[in-house]
Design a protein around this motif. Structure first.
Motif, mmCIF file in Angstrom:
data_model
loop_
_atom_site.group_PDB
_atom_site.id
_atom_site.type_symbol
_atom_site.label_atom_id
_atom_site.label_comp_id
_atom_site.label_asym_id
_atom_site.label_seq_id
_atom_site.Cartn_x
_atom_site.Cartn_y
_atom_site.Cartn_z
ATOM 1 N N ILE A 1 52.450 25.020 24.986
ATOM 2 C CA ILE A 1 51.420 23.978 25.000
ATOM 3 C C ILE A 1 52.065 22.601 25.156
ATOM 4 O O ILE A 1 52.946 22.224 24.398
ATOM 5 N N VAL A 2 51.585 21.863 26.155
ATOM 6 C CA VAL A 2 52.049 20.506 26.433
ATOM 7 C C VAL A 2 50.876 19.551 26.227
ATOM 8 O O VAL A 2 49.750 19.858 26.633
ATOM 9 N N MET A 3 51.126 18.420 25.612
ATOM 10 C CA MET A 3 50.112 17.369 25.558
ATOM 11 C C MET A 3 50.195 16.560 26.840
ATOM 12 O O MET A 3 51.238 15.991 27.162
ATOM 13 N N ALA A 4 49.099 16.516 27.594
ATOM 14 C CA ALA A 4 49.077 15.780 28.851
ATOM 15 C C ALA A 4 49.067 14.276 28.591
ATOM 16 O O ALA A 4 48.549 13.815 27.566
ATOM 17 N N TRP B 1 44.002 21.045 17.870
ATOM 18 C CA TRP B 1 43.698 22.051 18.906
ATOM 19 C C TRP B 1 44.790 23.110 18.999
ATOM 20 O O TRP B 1 44.505 24.316 19.011
ATOM 21 N N ALA B 2 46.047 22.689 19.058
ATOM 22 C CA ALA B 2 47.139 23.660 19.195
ATOM 23 C C ALA B 2 47.220 24.575 17.982
ATOM 24 O O ALA B 2 47.412 25.791 18.112
ATOM 25 N N ASP C 1 54.672 28.133 33.868
ATOM 26 C CA ASP C 1 55.411 28.290 32.608
ATOM 27 C C ASP C 1 54.756 27.624 31.409
ATOM 28 O O ASP C 1 54.868 28.120 30.288
ATOM 29 N N LEU C 2 54.125 26.472 31.637
ATOM 30 C CA LEU C 2 53.576 25.681 30.547
ATOM 31 C C LEU C 2 52.181 25.203 30.912
ATOM 32 O O LEU C 2 51.820 25.131 32.093
ATOM 33 N N VAL C 3 51.410 24.848 29.890
ATOM 34 C CA VAL C 3 50.017 24.469 30.059
ATOM 35 C C VAL C 3 49.790 23.119 29.399
ATOM 36 O O VAL C 3 49.980 22.970 28.182
ATOM 37 N N GLY D 1 51.477 21.520 16.097
ATOM 38 C CA GLY D 1 52.062 22.605 16.864
ATOM 39 C C GLY D 1 52.198 22.422 18.356
ATOM 40 O O GLY D 1 52.583 23.371 19.055
ATOM 41 N N VAL D 2 51.905 21.237 18.905
ATOM 42 C CA VAL D 2 52.108 21.030 20.343
ATOM 43 C C VAL D 2 53.598 21.191 20.654
ATOM 44 O O VAL D 2 54.450 20.574 20.008
#
Length: 374
Positions: free
Chosen positions: A29-32, A350-351, A336-338, A59-60
């Protein structure tokens, strides 16, 4: 493909660790990056520290900060957007990085120059001109700004490199270069704004020179193991249907020199992550990027919500969206990542909810979250 219930399946698939050039991330999980303009004088304060640390604690895996202006007077047009140059500004960012690390997270700043998007007379440097490859705004047929000279080009490249070196020096885990959404780097990539006849213009490969030189300059100024991420998009805010590349072959031609210059990961920005990028394949833009370059890729675009992010800027909300399709793609290693934008803006937890199997607690998006300080 996993047949586990969504609550446990999301936790199982998204919780897998991964690496970017040796940087270990606890999950996918990536924070945009999301511009909020909460940094008066370009200085991130205690509220910005709390904003990022809270999401890291939940948890990000990787935080990409909001866009930050590099040290060039024409880089931006707001005195409330944070800057990544200046003693006070960098001291503020050092506190952000420290707090995120204390919460167990990883963080990279997004380095930004808006180019011809700049309106004349705007802060933080009102006398600075709008500059771009040809002085053209998106959709314009006649120049309204300054076509960059070689001296201008060298100065901007150096500003990106300086900012990247500052990021490593102040404790960040890597950098992201903003090459998307019609801003300066993208203005060089796109034929609609790059009409140059020198070596920075011409065919689609020639138009990558500016981006590749920025990447190479950044790579030279940071440690070999310091990740460099490059964000790009096909769409632009005033030209949603335009494409840098109309075919996979064209996309490969664009991405290859940029990757070779030293990119460790590509952040492929789309408005809807579930849409195929080219006819004849279900791969989205991040999927094609991974296939063509072999680099780590990050997908983004309305993750966790049912509705285009542009609605947020019209004051509209969005209901919670299914994660099933996203998990299918991630499970088969399409990318690989979102990266998650509005859903994380709405809900700092959210995470934690998704990784903890608590998807029933996810909330619909309220456009008022764009103004949140939490």
């Amino acid at each position: 493909m996993s047949t586990a219930p969504l609550t446990s399946r999301a936790a199982e698939i998204l919780s897998r660790p991964t690496t970017i050039n040796g940087l270990t991330l606890a999950n996918r999980i990536v924070m945009a990056p999301m511009t909020r303009q909460f940094s008066p004088g370009g200085v991130p304060g205690a509220d910005v520290v709390s904003y990022y640390a809270r999401r890291a604690a939940a948890g990000v895996g990787l935080i990409v900060t909001e866009g930050t202006y590099v040290g060039h007077e024409s880089a931006g047009e707001s005195d409330r957007v944070p800057r990544f140059h200046g003693d006070e500004q960098l001291a503020g960012w050092a506190k952000v990085a420290e707090a995120v690390h204390a919460a167990g997270g990883r963080i990279v700043p997004q380095l930004w120059h808006i180019g011809m998007v700049r309106e004349p007379g705007k802060p933080p440097y009102p006398d600075a001109p709008a500059i771009g490859p040809s002085g053209l705004r998106l959709g314009a047929t006649e120049p309204t700004g300054k076509a960059m000279t070689r001296t201008d080009i060298d100065a901007v490249i150096e500003a990106f490199a300086d900012a990247a070196a500052a990021a490593e020096r102040t404790g960040f885990d890597g950098v992201e270069l903003h090459g998307a959404h019609g801003y300066l780097i993208d203005q060089f990539l796109w034929a609609g704004t790059n009409r140059r006849t020198d070596s920075y213009g011409g065919d689609l490969v020639a138009r990558t020179r500016f981006a590749a030189e920025i990447v190479a300059a950044v790579r030279e100024r940071v440690s070999p193991g310091f990740p460099v991420i490059f964000r790009y998009s096909q769409w632009k805010p005033e030209a949603y249907d335009e494409k840098l590349a109309g075919t996979p072959e064209e996309l490969e031609a664009i991405l290859t020199p940029i990757a070779a210059a030293g990119v460790d990961a590509f952040h492929a920005s789309t408005r809807r992550h579930w849409l195929p990028e080219f006819e004849g394949s279900d791969l989205n833009l991040a999927g094609w990027t991974r296939k063509l370059t072999g680099r780590t890729t990050i997908t983004v675009g309305s993750v966790g919500l049912d509705g285009d992010f542009l609605r947020a800027f019209r004051g509209e909300g969005a209901p919670v969206g299914s994660l099933d399709g996203l998990l299918d793609r991630l499970e088969r290693d399409e990318f690989d990542l979102v990266a998650v934008g509005r859903a994380l803006l709405q809900d700092p937890e959210w995470a934690a909810k998704v990784l903890g199997g608590r998807t029933e607690e996810l909330r619909p998006y309220d456009a008022g979250s764009l103004r949140t300080l939490s």
